[in-house]
Design a protein around this motif. Structure first.
Motif, PDB file in Angstrom:
ATOM      1  N   ALA A 296       0.840  -1.194   0.000  1.00 35.05           N
ATOM      2  CA  ALA A 296       0.000   0.000   0.000  1.00 35.05           C
ATOM      3  C   ALA A 296       0.878   1.249   0.000  1.00 35.05           C
ATOM      4  CB  ALA A 296      -0.921  -0.003   1.206  1.00 35.05           C
ATOM      5  N   GLY A 297       0.581   2.165  -0.900  1.00 33.04           N
ATOM      6  CA  GLY A 297       1.362   3.393  -1.005  1.00 33.04           C
ATOM      7  C   GLY A 297       2.443   3.362  -2.051  1.00 33.04           C
ATOM      8  N   ASP A 298       2.752   2.191  -2.604  1.00 36.40           N
ATOM      9  CA  ASP A 298       3.710   2.135  -3.703  1.00 36.40           C
ATOM     10  C   ASP A 298       3.123   2.844  -4.929  1.00 36.40           C
ATOM     11  OD1 ASP A 298       5.509   0.783  -2.160  1.00 36.40           O
ATOM     12  OD2 ASP A 298       5.196  -1.164  -3.107  1.00 36.40           O
ATOM     13  N   VAL A 299       4.015   3.343  -5.779  1.00 34.16           N
ATOM     14  CA  VAL A 299       3.603   4.166  -6.912  1.00 34.16           C
ATOM     15  C   VAL A 299       4.048   3.506  -8.218  1.00 34.16           C
ATOM     16  CG1 VAL A 299       3.876   6.425  -8.039  1.00 34.16           C
ATOM     17  CG2 VAL A 299       3.758   6.280  -5.533  1.00 34.16           C
ATOM     18  N   ILE A 300       3.128   3.462  -9.187  1.00 35.98           N
ATOM     19  CA  ILE A 300       3.462   3.043 -10.545  1.00 35.98           C
ATOM     20  C   ILE A 300       3.194   4.232 -11.458  1.00 35.98           C
ATOM     21  CG2 ILE A 300       2.953   1.489 -12.454  1.00 35.98           C
ATOM     22  CD1 ILE A 300       2.044  -0.596 -10.431  1.00 35.98           C
ATOM     23  N   VAL A 301       4.216   4.642 -12.209  1.00 36.36           N
ATOM     24  CA  VAL A 301       4.102   5.756 -13.150  1.00 36.36           C
ATOM     25  C   VAL A 301       3.947   5.131 -14.532  1.00 36.36           C
ATOM     26  CG1 VAL A 301       5.115   7.918 -13.905  1.00 36.36           C
ATOM     27  CG2 VAL A 301       5.602   7.071 -11.612  1.00 36.36           C
ATOM     28  N   THR A 302       2.817   5.403 -15.215  1.00 34.59           N
ATOM     29  CA  THR A 302       2.343   4.507 -16.264  1.00 34.59           C
ATOM     30  C   THR A 302       2.896   4.756 -17.660  1.00 34.59           C
ATOM     31  OG1 THR A 302       0.367   5.886 -16.581  1.00 34.59           O
ATOM     32  CG2 THR A 302       0.198   4.038 -15.021  1.00 34.59           C
ATOM     33  N   GLY A 303       3.641   5.842 -17.875  1.00 36.30           N
ATOM     34  CA  GLY A 303       4.228   6.076 -19.190  1.00 36.30           C
ATOM     35  C   GLY A 303       3.908   7.461 -19.721  1.00 36.30           C
ATOM     36  N   THR A 304       4.673   7.879 -20.730  1.00 33.98           N
ATOM     37  CA  THR A 304       4.504   9.221 -21.293  1.00 33.98           C
ATOM     38  C   THR A 304       4.161   9.133 -22.774  1.00 33.98           C
ATOM     39  OG1 THR A 304       5.489  11.447 -21.248  1.00 33.98           O
ATOM     40  CG2 THR A 304       6.888   9.679 -22.065  1.00 33.98           C
ATOM     41  N   PRO A 305       3.330  10.060 -23.273  1.00 37.92           N
ATOM     42  CA  PRO A 305       3.001  10.076 -24.705  1.00 37.92           C
ATOM     43  C   PRO A 305       4.148  10.631 -25.542  1.00 37.92           C
ATOM     44  CG  PRO A 305       1.335  11.236 -23.381  1.00 37.92           C
ATOM     45  CD  PRO A 305       2.537  11.036 -22.517  1.00 37.92           C
ATOM     46  N   GLY A 306       3.974  10.575 -26.854  1.00 41.17           N
ATOM     47  CA  GLY A 306       4.916  11.216 -27.754  1.00 41.17           C
ATOM     48  C   GLY A 306       4.916  12.728 -27.562  1.00 41.17           C
TER      49      GLY A 306
END
Length: 284
Positions: A238-248
């Motif tokens: 709980a509290g961990d972070v996933i940063v899902t990606g960046t667009p072009g």
């Protein structure tokens, strides 16, 4: 509701909810519901507080506090690279078989309106507007069909990147972990408040110029696929972070290059999550 972590005018760290330009203090210096926002996520109360509970807490004007990353000390921050089709096309990294994953350290993060620190050792400082999710409970070997049950909420993220350090070798860790380069905020919004995240739009602006614009539906690996893949090989809490990606649209692939300079203002706006803004400053 828009949950925040912040420091009070007296410098005490706390957390609360932003309503109508006021920060209602639910942490140690206010209502005392829990020490940190991460604790509220871990005990299952995140997103369950009523507006009446919030309004009863002591409050500050938002302009009088300093916003911190919503989750100040996640045990893990996992970032997904090259995960929008438009970014795959500009990088030439198409048809991936599995997500590209790299780590960011918690002490590299900063909040909304904090300076984005450009190291003196680079002239290739770049932006990456992204949507981050926060894990709601212990997660290991989660199946994609169950993944939504493990998402507490979402926030805007800017994965500022030091490109020459990132690209000097095959792994990206150095270019992604300079101090003051992981902007997170301004808010953490409960997943239940947002509905279908595929309907959200992400836009990144530099000095008002739109550089990135995409729907979250354009993710190459969906949020359930990411969670299934990541939890197949590491345990999340709980509290961990996933940063899902960046667009072009990142500066690296513009012609001419669109790298950042001191004084540039970078904004990441996501539907329902607010606008994360940081001004680039030289880190001596």
């Amino acid at each position: 509701m828009n949950y925040v972590s912040f420091t009070t005018p007296d410098g005490a760290a706390s957390w609360g909810v932003s309503l109508e330009g006021r920060i209602h203090d639910l942490g140690p210096s206010g209502a005392g519901l829990a020490p940190t926002l991460k604790d509220i996520v871990a005990d299952g109360r995140f997103g369950t507080l009523s507006e009446e509970q919030v309004r009863e807490a002591p409050a500050f004007d938002e302009a009088d506090v300093a916003l911190l990353p919503p989750i100040i000390d996640p045990a893990k921050i996992l970032c997904i690279g090259v995960n929008y089709v438009s970014h795959q096309e500009e990088t030439g990294k198409t048809n991936q078989k599995a997500p590209t994953v790299f780590t960011r350290f918690a002490d590299t993060q900063m909040g909304h309106l904090a300076p984005a620190l450009m190291p003196a050792s680079t002239t290739q400082y770049d932006y990456e507007g992204e949507m981050a999710l926060v894990v709601s409970k212990d997660a290991y070997r989660v199946k994609a069909e169950d993944a939504w049950d493990y998402v507490a909420g979402y926030g805007a993220y800017n994965d500022f990147s030091v490109r020459d350090w990132q690209l000097a070798a095959t792994q990206w860790t150095p270019g992604k972990n300079f101090p003051g380069t992981g902007a997170f905020g301004p808010y953490l919004v409960p997943a239940a408040d947002l509905g279908d995240v595929d309907q959200l739009k992400l836009e990144t602006r530099v000095n008002g110029e739109v550089r990135q614009s995409a729907s979250v539906a354009d993710l190459y690996f969906s949020i359930p696929q990411i969670i299934e893949y990541v939890t197949a090989w590491t345990k999340l809490s709980a509290g961990d972070v996933i940063v899902t990606g960046t667009p072009g649209g990142v500066g690296l692939f513009m012609e001419p290059k669109g790298f950042l300079s001191a004084g540039d203002v970078v904004e990441v706006e996501i539907t329902g999550l607010g606008t994360l803004s940081n001004t680039v400053a030289l880190d001596a």
